[in-house]
Design an enzyme around this catalytic site. Structure first.
Site, PDB file in Angstrom:
ATOM      1  N   ARG A 127       0.818  -1.215   0.000  1.00 26.82           N
ATOM      2  CA  ARG A 127       0.000   0.000   0.000  1.00 26.82           C
ATOM      3  C   ARG A 127       0.849   1.261   0.000  1.00 26.82           C
ATOM      4  NH1 ARG A 127      -1.825  -0.514   4.865  1.00 26.82           N
ATOM      5  NH2 ARG A 127      -2.873   1.507   4.884  1.00 26.82           N
ATOM      6  N   LYS A 128       2.121   1.137  -0.301  1.00 31.67           N
ATOM      7  CA  LYS A 128       3.008   2.303  -0.369  1.00 31.67           C
ATOM      8  C   LYS A 128       2.867   2.975  -1.734  1.00 31.67           C
ATOM      9  CE  LYS A 128       6.189   0.425   3.044  1.00 31.67           C
ATOM     10  NZ  LYS A 128       7.553  -0.072   3.329  1.00 31.67           N
TER      11      LYS A 128
END
Length: 283
Positions: A127-128
């Site tokens: 989710r970066k």
């Protein structure tokens, strides 16, 4: 599937009051243009580009497919329509395609590297991602042959270190399982002992976080000794890049997740070239 409203916002961000340069110096002319690749890699964002051009009254025809391997000098879009519309969409299209193609290319190459050192393991995203771009980043990972991992906090249970600072592993898994029997439960483990505890408590996936290869090997052996290895999938995570992946050769891992795919994007080099003016609509 594309996110139309997001794409419209991207256009509006670049021209909140129109393109004052083109409007000032170029007459209302029909033209033709091409988008070309300047390097070798995996193309992404063609579907989005066609939509963005259409929003500006321009027809764009794809000469490749999303996920195709392309070469320097290859034309990937043929564009016809009002020059004002072509130039209005140009930078938004190139920015998005450059990012998506960069992620897709990095994923394809990283996937091949992982398969060579950990046969059968699959590369996955994280989710970066930049806010507003997650859908497109995750789509690019898929185009490159990777696993998108969680798209959001709503997709799966991932019990991480900050959860475990407040509740123990076994209790956390028990609580998560009581909420839903249908959700995958993943637990982050920082030690071999934590991995075994999570596996025995019923975790579906164990994320081996920031472990060196020796510790990963030790963890796998402990899981095997406790007849726990076959109950879980193992995910390697924490600073994994192409430069460090080779140190894990021989580790029996199922997934390798890497934020490097999206937080360290190398933009793919594309260009839009005006080819000709077809006719002037008005002067």
């Amino acid at each position: 599937m594309i996110q139309n409203e997001s794409l419209r916002r991207f256009l509006a961000e670049d021209a909140p009051y129109g393109d004052i340069t083109t409007g000032s110096v170029i007459p209302d002319t029909e033209g033709r243009a091409a988008i070309l690749s300047r390097e070798t890699g995996v193309v992404g964002g063609l579907e989005e580009a066609i939509f963005l051009f259409a929003e500006c009254g321009v027809e764009a025809r794809a000469l490749a497919r999303d996920g195709d391997w392309i070469d320097p000098g290859q034309q990937i879009l043929d564009i016809t329509g009002p020059v004002h519309g072509i130039l209005l969409a140009e930078r938004t299209v190139l920015n998005l395609m450059g990012r998506m193609s960069g992620i897709a290319t990095a994923t394809r190459r990283f996937s091949a590297l992982i398969d060579s050192v950990i046969p059968g393991a699959r590369i996955a995203g994280t989710r970066k991602t930049a806010p507003g771009l997650r859908f497109f980043d995750k789509k690019a990972i898929i185009l490159g042959g990777g696993d998108p991992h969680r798209n959001s906090l709503s997709d799966a249970v991932l019990i991480k270190d900050n959860h475990l600072a407040l509740v123990g592993i076994e209790e956390a898994i028990t609580r998560a399982r009581s909420v839903s029997q249908y959700r995958v439960i993943e637990v982050e483990a920082e030690t071999p002992e934590d991995a075994c505890t999570a596996a025995a408590a019923g975790a579906d996936i164990i994320m081996l976080d920031n472990m060196d290869s020796e510790t990963v090997m030790m963890t796998i052996q402990l899981l095997k000794d406790g007849d726990l290895r076959e109950r879980v999938r193992l995910e390697l995570s924490g600073g994994i890049t192409p430069a460090s992946a080779g140190s894990y050769a021989g580790c029996e891992i199922d997934l390798v997740s890497s934020g490097w795919l999206t937080h360290s994007v190398k933009n793919f080099d594309l260009s839009l070239e005006m080819r000709m003016a077809l006719r002037t609509i008005k002067l």
